[in-house]
Design a protein around this motif. Structure first.
Motif, PDB file in Angstrom:
ATOM      1  N   ALA A  23       6.633  -8.205  -0.374  1.00 42.87           N
ATOM      2  CA  ALA A  23       5.994  -7.096  -1.104  1.00 42.87           C
ATOM      3  C   ALA A  23       4.737  -6.620  -0.387  1.00 42.87           C
ATOM      4  O   ALA A  23       4.500  -5.406  -0.254  1.00 42.87           O
ATOM      5  CB  ALA A  23       5.653  -7.542  -2.524  1.00 42.87           C
ATOM      6  N   ALA A  24       3.915  -7.559   0.075  1.00 43.36           N
ATOM      7  CA  ALA A  24       2.673  -7.188   0.765  1.00 43.36           C
ATOM      8  C   ALA A  24       2.965  -6.454   2.066  1.00 43.36           C
ATOM      9  O   ALA A  24       2.345  -5.427   2.364  1.00 43.36           O
ATOM     10  CB  ALA A  24       1.853  -8.447   1.047  1.00 43.36           C
ATOM     11  N   HIS A  45      -4.385  -3.291   2.012  1.00 42.51           N
ATOM     12  CA  HIS A  45      -4.590  -1.872   2.329  1.00 42.51           C
ATOM     13  C   HIS A  45      -5.492  -1.683   3.550  1.00 42.51           C
ATOM     14  O   HIS A  45      -5.227  -0.827   4.408  1.00 42.51           O
ATOM     15  CB  HIS A  45      -5.205  -1.161   1.124  1.00 42.51           C
ATOM     16  N   ALA A  46      -6.539  -2.496   3.656  1.00 44.93           N
ATOM     17  CA  ALA A  46      -7.596  -2.224   4.637  1.00 44.93           C
ATOM     18  C   ALA A  46      -7.377  -2.862   6.001  1.00 44.93           C
ATOM     19  O   ALA A  46      -7.902  -2.368   7.003  1.00 44.93           O
ATOM     20  CB  ALA A  46      -8.946  -2.686   4.076  1.00 44.93           C
ATOM     21  N   ALA A  70       6.116   0.164  -6.944  1.00 45.95           N
ATOM     22  CA  ALA A  70       4.672   0.427  -7.046  1.00 45.95           C
ATOM     23  C   ALA A  70       4.335   1.795  -6.470  1.00 45.95           C
ATOM     24  O   ALA A  70       3.447   2.494  -6.967  1.00 45.95           O
ATOM     25  CB  ALA A  70       3.899  -0.661  -6.312  1.00 45.95           C
ATOM     26  N   GLN A  71       5.061   2.190  -5.432  1.00 44.35           N
ATOM     27  CA  GLN A  71       4.815   3.490  -4.801  1.00 44.35           C
ATOM     28  C   GLN A  71       5.062   4.647  -5.767  1.00 44.35           C
ATOM     29  O   GLN A  71       4.353   5.670  -5.732  1.00 44.35           O
ATOM     30  CB  GLN A  71       5.698   3.644  -3.565  1.00 44.35           C
ATOM     31  N   ARG A 107       2.045   2.294   3.269  1.00 42.44           N
ATOM     32  CA  ARG A 107       0.674   2.807   3.195  1.00 42.44           C
ATOM     33  C   ARG A 107       0.213   3.030   1.752  1.00 42.44           C
ATOM     34  O   ARG A 107      -0.364   4.056   1.401  1.00 42.44           O
ATOM     35  CB  ARG A 107       0.554   4.110   3.996  1.00 42.44           C
ATOM     36  N   LEU A 108       0.470   2.024   0.929  1.00 44.25           N
ATOM     37  CA  LEU A 108       0.076   2.112  -0.474  1.00 44.25           C
ATOM     38  C   LEU A 108      -1.430   1.952  -0.633  1.00 44.25           C
ATOM     39  O   LEU A 108      -2.113   1.382   0.223  1.00 44.25           O
ATOM     40  CB  LEU A 108       0.796   1.031  -1.291  1.00 44.25           C
ATOM     41  N   SER A 109      -1.941   2.453  -1.747  1.00 41.60           N
ATOM     42  CA  SER A 109      -3.370   2.320  -2.061  1.00 41.60           C
ATOM     43  C   SER A 109      -3.663   0.877  -2.436  1.00 41.60           C
ATOM     44  O   SER A 109      -2.738   0.094  -2.713  1.00 41.60           O
ATOM     45  CB  SER A 109      -3.724   3.225  -3.228  1.00 41.60           C
TER      46      SER A 109
END
Length: 481
Positions: A181-182, A28-29, A236-237, A189-191
């Motif tokens: 997946a990553a 994410h970051a 996951a979204q 822009r998933l959490s």
């Protein structure tokens, strides 16, 4: 977090943050500002090579079988099939068939520890980018691609077993789906929590037995990794959850490795983050075959030159035996290959093709070449030895070819590092030439030149959609085929 006590400063992972959490947080970051010039350059080379071998792969039987199957599925949102100007598919099926194309001839890049890193990631990202409400920039695509590569590199370093030529499963089917997946999670822009769940969901689609190497099913390992990783991120979204400790436990991702020893991904915002690709380059193939074949081909060509120099010509009738000294690996020891896929995984076939023709090319794996009498005669003279010092690792192995004549003469050559290996990387000119040769079998000259230009400037492209346009610019001859 930083802990200060008694004058000591120590960088600690939060006791509340597990290994899976650390991966989700990093995915994410991580930002484009953290991409170094070295990583950008290497990943551009990987992207260009992947597109080239993928375009060439759209001419194969396995690709066209997968495409025929995938065309039965429909969706309002559609993504391009590389090299097909008039065909589009639902995004996850576009990722599937394009991923198959990349590995259909075993011509794609190879990393260390052993896997094919790009084929599972780039097809997923390009398919996803086409259906997003807002087109990502080239730099966003490049960042997501590198995150997908990085996750694979981190996971493989959880096991010493992963450093060797595989014995039980095909690595891209395990780490590739996690990389897909990553990368997809980043582009969506998933959490941090959603990124972790994407990895957990993907882990339940991981794995493919090595028994399917040297068959038409092997390319599906890459296609499935691209597709299932993309699906995991999309699930996951919308809120689907998996085990939030999937990377932490032996019964999670640890089931794939006997010596699983995971570690957290460092905080990308702490200033100490370093990309694995910065230190460990990939290998690019010069022939469409298993990576191990490159050693034996180079050694065979050198041994042939010695024999020809002494004898004045290459006379097959003078050869009594051909000895190959190679690392032990059952799935690339194929004495009499009957199909192109078996031939791509045969030390014996590649050594004999190089001895007969002084080279190995795309055409070497045609049915006519595989079945020619001269090759079959030479194959019958081959003996394989596996010296103890020849380790089954792409970073340590060697290949030696010895030609013994009826007159008792011997001509031996050895290859420790082939041209294209990460220790002896292809020049920029040779990498681009490989792409041009491969892509020109499908695309018109404008398409070929356009892909080269976009990839070369991908970090400056406002929208990555321009890449898809060039990948559909097929030549008239290819359309007729």
């Amino acid at each position: 977090m930083w802990f200060v006590s008694l004058g000591l400063t120590v960088n600690l992972v939060s006791p509340l943050q597990g290994i899976t959490d650390s991966f989700g947080a990093a995915i994410h970051a991580l930002s484009a500002t953290q991409l170094t010039d070295g990583v950008i350059n290497r990943s551009k080379r990987m992207m260009l090579d992947t597109l080239g071998v993928g375009l060439l792969g759209t001419r194969t039987a396995v690709f066209n079988k997968a495409l025929k199957y995938s065309q039965s599925f429909q969706s309002e949102d559609k993504s391009s099939v590389w090299g097909k100007s008039d065909i589009s598919l639902p995004a996850h099926y576009a990722a599937f068939v394009n991923g198959i194309a990349v590995h259909s001839m075993d011509f794609d890049d190879t990393w260390h520890p052993a896997t094919h890193p790009s084929g599972a990631v780039l097809p997923a990202l390009l398919a996803l980018a086409e259906v997003l409400p807002s087109q990502p920039s080239g730099l966003e695509l490049l960042l997501a691609f590198n995150i997908g590569i990085e996750v694979q590199g981190r996971l493989m370093r959880f096991s010493r077993e992963a450093y060797n030529i595989p014995e039980r499963f095909h690595p891209p089917s395990v780490v590739g789906v996690m990389g897909s997946a990553a990368a997809s999670a980043k582009l969506l822009r998933l959490s941090p929590a959603q990124c972790s769940h994407a990895l957990a969901i993907a882990a339940s689609s991981a794995g493919a037995p090595l028994a399917n190497a040297a068959t038409q099913t092997k390319p599906l390992h890459i296609g499935n990794a691209a597709r299932r990783g993309l699906e995991a991120a999309q699930l996951a979204q919308i809120g689907l959850k998996g085990n939030p400790a999937i990377l932490d436990v032996d019964c999670g991702f640890g089931v794939y490795y006997k010596d699983y020893n995971p570690s957290a991904m460092e905080d990308s915002g702490a200033g100490g983050f370093k990309w694995i690709l910065e230190d460990q380059d990939v290998g690019f193939k010069r022939i469409p075959a298993h990576l191990g074949m490159h050693w034996v081909v180079d050694a065979a060509v050198a041994a042939r030159a010695k024999f020809e120099s002494a004898a004045g010509n290459f006379d097959l009738s003078q050869i009594r035996h051909v000895k190959l000294r190679v690392p032990p690996s059952k799935y690339i020891d194929c004495p009499l290959p009957a199909t192109e896929h078996q031939a791509r995984h045969s030390f014996q076939f590649n050594a004999c093709s190089a001895l007969l023709d002084d080279k190995v090319t795309v055409a070497s794996f045609s049915g006519a070449q595989i079945s020619r009498p001269a090759l079959r005669e030479l194959l019958s003279k081959v003996k394989v030895e596996t010296p103890r010092d020849n380790q089954p690792s792409f970073d340590k192995m060697y290949c030696e070819v010895e030609i013994e004549t009826d007159q008792g003469q011997s001509y031996t050559a050895r290859c420790d590092t082939f041209y294209g290996h990460w220790r002896k990387p292809l020049s920029h000119e040779d990498l681009v030439e490989k792409f041009i040769v491969n892509a020109s079998t499908v695309l018109c000259s404008e398409g070929v030149e356009g892909v080269i230009d976009v990839i070369g400037n991908i970090d400056r492209e406002r929208k990555c959609s321009s890449l898809g346009s060039y990948l559909r610019m097929t030549s008239g001859q290819h359309e007729q085929l």
